[in-house]
Scaffold this motif. Structure first.
Motif, PDB file in Angstrom:
ATOM      1  N   ASP A   2       5.895  -1.093   1.604  1.00  9.93           N
ATOM      2  CA  ASP A   2       7.275  -1.068   2.019  1.00  9.93           C
ATOM      3  C   ASP A   2       8.197  -1.376   0.842  1.00  9.93           C
ATOM      4  OD1 ASP A   2       6.979  -3.732   1.596  1.00  9.93           O
ATOM      5  OD2 ASP A   2       7.158  -4.349   3.675  1.00  9.93           O
ATOM      6  N   LEU A   3       9.467  -1.057   1.051  1.00 12.08           N
ATOM      7  CA  LEU A   3      10.449  -1.212  -0.021  1.00 12.08           C
ATOM      8  C   LEU A   3      10.697  -2.679  -0.355  1.00 12.08           C
ATOM      9  CD1 LEU A   3      13.025   1.533   0.969  1.00 12.08           C
ATOM     10  CD2 LEU A   3      11.408   1.586  -0.919  1.00 12.08           C
ATOM     11  N   ALA A   4      10.535  -3.570   0.650  1.00 12.49           N
ATOM     12  CA  ALA A   4      10.759  -4.992   0.380  1.00 12.49           C
ATOM     13  C   ALA A   4       9.752  -5.519  -0.627  1.00 12.49           C
ATOM     14  CB  ALA A   4      10.665  -5.787   1.688  1.00 12.49           C
ATOM     15  N   MET A   5       8.499  -5.117  -0.478  1.00 13.29           N
ATOM     16  CA  MET A   5       7.488  -5.562  -1.424  1.00 13.29           C
ATOM     17  C   MET A   5       7.715  -4.927  -2.796  1.00 13.29           C
ATOM     18  SD  MET A   5       3.350  -5.233  -1.297  1.00 13.29           S
ATOM     19  CE  MET A   5       2.392  -5.676  -2.767  1.00 13.29           C
ATOM     20  N   ALA A   6       8.127  -3.652  -2.802  1.00  9.61           N
ATOM     21  CA  ALA A   6       8.430  -2.993  -4.072  1.00  9.61           C
ATOM     22  C   ALA A   6       9.529  -3.737  -4.815  1.00  9.61           C
ATOM     23  CB  ALA A   6       8.838  -1.538  -3.816  1.00  9.61           C
ATOM     24  N   GLN A   7      10.543  -4.190  -4.062  1.00 10.04           N
ATOM     25  CA  GLN A   7      11.627  -4.924  -4.705  1.00 10.04           C
ATOM     26  C   GLN A   7      11.150  -6.272  -5.226  1.00 10.04           C
ATOM     27  OE1 GLN A   7      14.629  -3.819  -5.445  1.00 10.04           O
ATOM     28  NE2 GLN A   7      14.952  -5.749  -6.532  1.00 10.04           N
ATOM     29  N   ARG A   8      10.193  -6.908  -4.499  1.00  6.34           N
ATOM     30  CA  ARG A   8       9.649  -8.178  -4.982  1.00  6.34           C
ATOM     31  C   ARG A   8       8.911  -7.982  -6.303  1.00  6.34           C
ATOM     32  NH1 ARG A   8       8.781  -9.251   0.530  1.00  6.34           N
ATOM     33  NH2 ARG A   8       6.650  -8.428   0.470  1.00  6.34           N
ATOM     34  N   LEU A   9       8.198  -6.858  -6.416  1.00  2.59           N
ATOM     35  CA  LEU A   9       7.511  -6.578  -7.667  1.00  2.59           C
ATOM     36  C   LEU A   9       8.501  -6.394  -8.810  1.00  2.59           C
ATOM     37  CD1 LEU A   9       4.703  -4.098  -6.505  1.00  2.59           C
ATOM     38  CD2 LEU A   9       4.513  -6.545  -6.985  1.00  2.59           C
ATOM     39  N   VAL A  10       9.620  -5.726  -8.516  1.00  5.84           N
ATOM     40  CA  VAL A  10      10.665  -5.547  -9.530  1.00  5.84           C
ATOM     41  C   VAL A  10      11.240  -6.898  -9.951  1.00  5.84           C
ATOM     42  CG1 VAL A  10      12.946  -4.565 -10.001  1.00  5.84           C
ATOM     43  CG2 VAL A  10      11.264  -3.229  -8.732  1.00  5.84           C
ATOM     44  N   LYS A  36       5.721   3.685 -10.005  1.00  2.00           N
ATOM     45  CA  LYS A  36       5.490   4.120  -8.625  1.00  2.00           C
ATOM     46  C   LYS A  36       5.375   2.926  -7.680  1.00  2.00           C
ATOM     47  CE  LYS A  36       3.351   8.597  -9.588  1.00  2.00           C
ATOM     48  NZ  LYS A  36       2.138   9.439  -9.466  1.00  2.00           N
ATOM     49  N   TRP A  37       4.782   1.817  -8.166  1.00  2.00           N
ATOM     50  CA  TRP A  37       4.722   0.616  -7.328  1.00  2.00           C
ATOM     51  C   TRP A  37       6.127   0.139  -7.000  1.00  2.00           C
ATOM     52  CZ3 TRP A  37       0.872  -2.412 -10.967  1.00  2.00           C
ATOM     53  CH2 TRP A  37      -0.374  -1.768 -10.935  1.00  2.00           C
ATOM     54  N   GLU A  38       6.985   0.124  -8.007  1.00  2.00           N
ATOM     55  CA  GLU A  38       8.319  -0.438  -7.833  1.00  2.00           C
ATOM     56  C   GLU A  38       9.257   0.526  -7.114  1.00  2.00           C
ATOM     57  OE1 GLU A  38       9.672  -1.760 -11.623  1.00  2.00           O
ATOM     58  OE2 GLU A  38       8.183  -3.374 -11.767  1.00  2.00           O
ATOM     59  N   ARG A  39       8.857   1.790  -6.972  1.00  2.00           N
ATOM     60  CA  ARG A  39       9.633   2.752  -6.183  1.00  2.00           C
ATOM     61  C   ARG A  39       9.012   2.967  -4.812  1.00  2.00           C
ATOM     62  NH1 ARG A  39       9.602   6.103 -10.845  1.00  2.00           N
ATOM     63  NH2 ARG A  39       8.395   7.637  -9.688  1.00  2.00           N
ATOM     64  N   SER A  40       7.969   2.174  -4.497  1.00  2.00           N
ATOM     65  CA  SER A  40       7.297   2.229  -3.196  1.00  2.00           C
ATOM     66  C   SER A  40       6.619   3.571  -2.955  1.00  2.00           C
ATOM     67  CB  SER A  40       8.303   1.944  -2.061  1.00  2.00           C
ATOM     68  OG  SER A  40       7.626   1.763  -0.835  1.00  2.00           O
ATOM     69  N   GLU A  41       6.257   4.272  -4.043  1.00  2.00           N
ATOM     70  CA  GLU A  41       5.552   5.534  -3.903  1.00  2.00           C
ATOM     71  C   GLU A  41       4.048   5.339  -3.801  1.00  2.00           C
ATOM     72  OE1 GLU A  41       6.705   8.116  -7.055  1.00  2.00           O
ATOM     73  OE2 GLU A  41       8.819   8.175  -6.483  1.00  2.00           O
ATOM     74  N   SER A  42       3.551   4.205  -4.271  1.00  2.00           N
ATOM     75  CA  SER A  42       2.135   3.878  -4.169  1.00  2.00           C
ATOM     76  C   SER A  42       1.984   2.366  -4.186  1.00  2.00           C
ATOM     77  CB  SER A  42       1.337   4.514  -5.311  1.00  2.00           C
ATOM     78  OG  SER A  42       1.726   3.967  -6.556  1.00  2.00           O
ATOM     79  N   SER A  43       0.779   1.888  -3.884  1.00  2.00           N
ATOM     80  CA  SER A  43       0.525   0.446  -3.823  1.00  2.00           C
ATOM     81  C   SER A  43      -0.524   0.059  -4.861  1.00  2.00           C
ATOM     82  CB  SER A  43       0.040   0.049  -2.435  1.00  2.00           C
ATOM     83  OG  SER A  43       1.000   0.364  -1.454  1.00  2.00           O
ATOM     84  N   PRO A  44      -0.387  -1.116  -5.471  1.00  2.00           N
ATOM     85  CA  PRO A  44      -1.428  -1.595  -6.396  1.00  2.00           C
ATOM     86  C   PRO A  44      -2.726  -1.855  -5.632  1.00  2.00           C
ATOM     87  CG  PRO A  44       0.611  -2.883  -6.580  1.00  2.00           C
ATOM     88  CD  PRO A  44       0.737  -2.064  -5.361  1.00  2.00           C
ATOM     89  N   ASP A  45      -3.861  -1.613  -6.281  1.00  2.00           N
ATOM     90  CA  ASP A  45      -5.122  -1.937  -5.639  1.00  2.00           C
ATOM     91  C   ASP A  45      -5.340  -3.448  -5.667  1.00  2.00           C
ATOM     92  OD1 ASP A  45      -5.939  -2.572  -8.205  1.00  2.00           O
ATOM     93  OD2 ASP A  45      -6.965  -0.678  -8.521  1.00  2.00           O
ATOM     94  N   THR A  46      -6.445  -3.883  -5.058  1.00  2.00           N
ATOM     95  CA  THR A  46      -6.688  -5.326  -4.919  1.00  2.00           C
ATOM     96  C   THR A  46      -6.767  -6.027  -6.264  1.00  2.00           C
ATOM     97  OG1 THR A  46      -7.912  -4.878  -2.882  1.00  2.00           O
ATOM     98  CG2 THR A  46      -8.219  -7.046  -3.895  1.00  2.00           C
ATOM     99  N   ASP A  47      -7.473  -5.412  -7.224  1.00  2.00           N
ATOM    100  CA  ASP A  47      -7.609  -6.033  -8.543  1.00  2.00           C
ATOM    101  C   ASP A  47      -6.262  -6.205  -9.219  1.00  2.00           C
ATOM    102  OD1 ASP A  47     -10.317  -6.163  -8.193  1.00  2.00           O
ATOM    103  OD2 ASP A  47     -10.740  -4.286  -9.258  1.00  2.00           O
ATOM    104  N   ASN A  48      -5.407  -5.183  -9.128  1.00  2.00           N
ATOM    105  CA  ASN A  48      -4.093  -5.274  -9.760  1.00  2.00           C
ATOM    106  C   ASN A  48      -3.191  -6.281  -9.051  1.00  2.00           C
ATOM    107  OD1 ASN A  48      -4.408  -3.430 -11.897  1.00  2.00           O
ATOM    108  ND2 ASN A  48      -4.118  -1.702 -10.514  1.00  2.00           N
ATOM    109  N   LEU A  49      -3.323  -6.405  -7.723  1.00  2.00           N
ATOM    110  CA  LEU A  49      -2.540  -7.402  -7.001  1.00  2.00           C
ATOM    111  C   LEU A  49      -2.926  -8.817  -7.438  1.00  2.00           C
ATOM    112  CD1 LEU A  49      -2.487  -5.938  -3.376  1.00  2.00           C
ATOM    113  CD2 LEU A  49      -0.521  -6.265  -4.884  1.00  2.00           C
ATOM    114  N   ILE A  50      -4.241  -9.038  -7.579  1.00  2.00           N
ATOM    115  CA  ILE A  50      -4.706 -10.354  -8.028  1.00  2.00           C
ATOM    116  C   ILE A  50      -4.209 -10.634  -9.445  1.00  2.00           C
ATOM    117  CG2 ILE A  50      -6.761 -11.709  -8.599  1.00  2.00           C
ATOM    118  CD1 ILE A  50      -8.217 -10.250  -6.349  1.00  2.00           C
ATOM    119  N   ALA A  51      -4.264  -9.608 -10.310  1.00  2.00           N
ATOM    120  CA  ALA A  51      -3.804  -9.778 -11.687  1.00  2.00           C
ATOM    121  C   ALA A  51      -2.299 -10.049 -11.733  1.00  2.00           C
ATOM    122  CB  ALA A  51      -4.156  -8.538 -12.507  1.00  2.00           C
TER     123      ALA A  51
END
Length: 306
Positions: A2-10, A36-51
């Protein structure tokens, strides 16, 4: 995502003082992936989220769900009203973003400033304490106005020929795309696009892995762990040769190979022969050679246009 999570990443990235390219380098992914993560076009995988959570020093739940993740645990510093208000604000923002569809994402904060993302056009505008920053990833344009002055970076600065046609198409380095979106899908943020099968195959070959294997073999068999480190300088040379095979730009080949060779030679003179002086003089020639190569490209471009 969702866009809210994308904005949190930004917000997390900007709070850490990292550019998209710097974050991508730390995670070992491409800058396009971060974008793409920050535009909510795709999601980071588990490893990237942990990192990401480890890099920003937050829990995984807080990265995924924001302040709402800690609401059930109660406040740690007695600021219950503040945290409740933050959670409510974030929930309200999430509801707004969920209904906005493909409309621009807007975030206004006293600490972060004003941040606007248009996912359709690939445009991003940030107005904050550090100045005004505008990027258009699809067109490869970036403008920053701040205390340090005005900085403008475009595809043309990297030696690319870019032209927008009257019929809405765009021509980059002689190749015409139906739209900027198509060009964005086929080119990376530096306008890199291999035209030949040889160049594409050259770029996809895992040369860094081969260098690592060669280093381990030399170290284990011959014990040359120190000298083997010089193999690292072959990596940028390898990709520069691949670019030359594909585009035949001798100036860019020289601009990449010369600094790698100069630094390697200086380190050899210093660490192996104990003669840092006057070997350090070779380092001064690196910016001179780079400036000369860029001047040659501009002269060739002007001659070509004439």
């Amino acid at each position: 995502m969702d866009l809210a999570m994308a904005q949190r990443l930004v917000d997390r990235r900007k709070a850490a003082g990292l550019s998209q390219e710097a974050l991508a380098a730390q995670l070992g992914v491409s800058r396009q992936a971060v974008s793409k993560w920050e535009r909510s076009e795709s999601s980071p995988d588990t490893d990237n989220l942990i990192a990401l959570a480890a890099l920003y020093g937050v829990s995984l739940d807080k990265l995924l769900y924001g302040e709402a993740a800690n609401a059930a645990d109660g406040p740690e510093d007695g600021s219950a009203d503040t945290e409740t208000a933050d959670v409510a604000d974030e929930a309200e923002d999430s509801a707004e973003h969920a209904d906005c569809g493909d409309k621009p994402l807007v975030d206004i904060s006293l600490a972060r400033g004003i941040h606007v993302i248009d996912p359709n056009k690939g445009e991003e505008v940030h107005v904050g304490w550090s100045g005004i920053h505008v990027t258009n990833e699809r067109k490869g344009e970036e403008v920053h106005v701040g205390p340090g002055g005005v900085h403008i970076d475009t595809l043309e600065d990297d030696g690319h020929s870019v032209r927008t046609n009257d019929d809405g198409t765009v021509t980059i380095d002689g190749e015409t795309f139906s739209s900027w979106k198509e060009a964005h899908d086929k080119l990376d943020h530096h306008g890199k696009h291999f035209h030949t099968k040889v160049g594409r195959a050259w770029n996809k070959f895992p040369f860094p892995a081969l260098v690592t294997l060669a280093y381990l073999v030399l170290g284990i068999v011959y014990g040359t762990w120190g000298m083997g480190l010089f193999l690292v300088f072959l990596v940028p040379v390898y990709y520069a040769i691949g670019d030359f095979i594909d585009r035949r730009h001798l100036s860019k080949l020289t601009e990449c190979v010369y600094p790698a060779a100069a630094i390697a030679w200086f380190l050899y003179m210093w660490l192996c022969l104990g003669q840092p002086h006057p070997a350090w003089i070779i380092l001064i020639t690196i910016p001179i050679v780079k400036a000369l190569m860029r001047w040659c490209r501009k002269q060739w471009k002007c001659r070509k246009q004439a």
